[in-house]
Design an enzyme around this catalytic site. Sequence first.
Site, short mmCIF file in Angstrom:
data_model
loop_
_atom_site.label_atom_id
_atom_site.label_comp_id
_atom_site.label_asym_id
_atom_site.label_seq_id
_atom_site.Cartn_x
_atom_site.Cartn_y
_atom_site.Cartn_z
N THR A 251 0.84 -1.18 0.00
CA THR A 251 0.00 0.00 0.00
C THR A 251 0.88 1.24 0.00
O THR A 251 1.87 1.31 0.74
CB THR A 251 -1.01 -0.02 1.17
OG1 THR A 251 -1.74 1.20 1.16
CG2 THR A 251 -0.37 -0.23 2.51
N HIS A 252 0.52 2.17 -0.89
CA HIS A 252 1.35 3.35 -1.12
C HIS A 252 0.50 4.60 -0.89
O HIS A 252 -0.63 4.68 -1.40
CB HIS A 252 1.87 3.31 -2.57
CG HIS A 252 2.62 4.53 -2.96
ND1 HIS A 252 3.77 4.92 -2.32
CD2 HIS A 252 2.37 5.47 -3.91
CE1 HIS A 252 4.20 6.05 -2.86
NE2 HIS A 252 3.37 6.40 -3.82
C1 GAR Z 1 1.26 4.12 5.10
O1 GAR Z 1 0.68 5.34 4.71
C2 GAR Z 1 1.83 3.39 3.90
O2 GAR Z 1 1.12 3.61 2.73
C3 GAR Z 1 3.19 4.01 3.82
O3 GAR Z 1 3.62 4.11 5.14
C4 GAR Z 1 2.48 4.33 5.97
C5 GAR Z 1 2.57 3.34 7.11
O4 GAR Z 1 1.71 3.69 8.14
N1 GAR Z 1 4.06 3.21 3.02
C6 GAR Z 1 4.98 3.71 2.24
O5 GAR Z 1 5.22 4.91 2.14
C7 GAR Z 1 5.77 2.67 1.48
N2 GAR Z 1 6.63 3.27 0.53
P1 GAR Z 1 1.48 2.69 9.36
O6 GAR Z 1 2.87 2.22 9.81
O7 GAR Z 1 0.81 3.51 10.41
O8 GAR Z 1 0.64 1.56 8.86
#
Ligand code: GAR
Length: 208
Positions: free
Chosen positions: A111-112
């Site tokens: 998820t990006h």
């Molecule tokens: C999320 O928004 C995800 O999409 C992003 O990191 C965040 C994690 O949040 N991922 C990236 O940027 C990957 N390149 P979380 O640790 O609270 O789930």
Amino acid sequence: MTDATPIVVLVSGSGTNLQALIDASADPAFGVRIVAVGADRGGIEGLARARRAGIDTFELHLRDFASREDWDAALAERVGSYAPELVVLAGFMKLAGPCFLARFGGRTLNTHPALSPSFPGMHGPRDALDYGVKITGATLFVVDEGVDTGPIVAQTAVPVHDGDTVDTLHERIKSSERGMLVDWVGRLARDGFSIDGRRVVTPRKDPA
Ligand code: GAR
């Protein structure tokens, strides 16, 4: 009901997306069992969330390996030891390497926090804000060898507000992203899917 689909989740940070999956998995009807949570670093809330839920965890730090290839091979081996049907990258800040993709390609989701193909890479919310777009969001996709380029499973859009900072925008994205992730991981795990070129094909049709 069929057996729950075993999944491994990889994290690098706070793990709020992981938590959404943990919470959803408490319902047997969700059809997903998180068999392990792995990380490329220690001391993160994502791992703590997994431990509190009684889920096996592991850490594989790049610096402990002679090369990125060795790390990639070790990651593939460790994830494989849990025999997952799906792997979910939920805020995992490393690229899946060739060895990992040879084993888990086509069944690794990421998820990006941007609407692909815009703003790939590590700073989706910052890059969207800097560009001045009025709508951004999150993209769930099947990982390929590129950076956030794989076939798209689902997208969710959120507005950019005047006065947003990177943090306020990312938080707004994440609240939509968690719902999308839960809905689609459950759906793909329960129903299966195939990939046809750039399309992710699921057996059920979207509502008209
Ligand atoms: C999320 O928004 C995800 O999409 C992003 O990191 C965040 C994690 O949040 N991922 C990236 O940027 C990957 N390149 P979380 O640790 O609270 O789930």
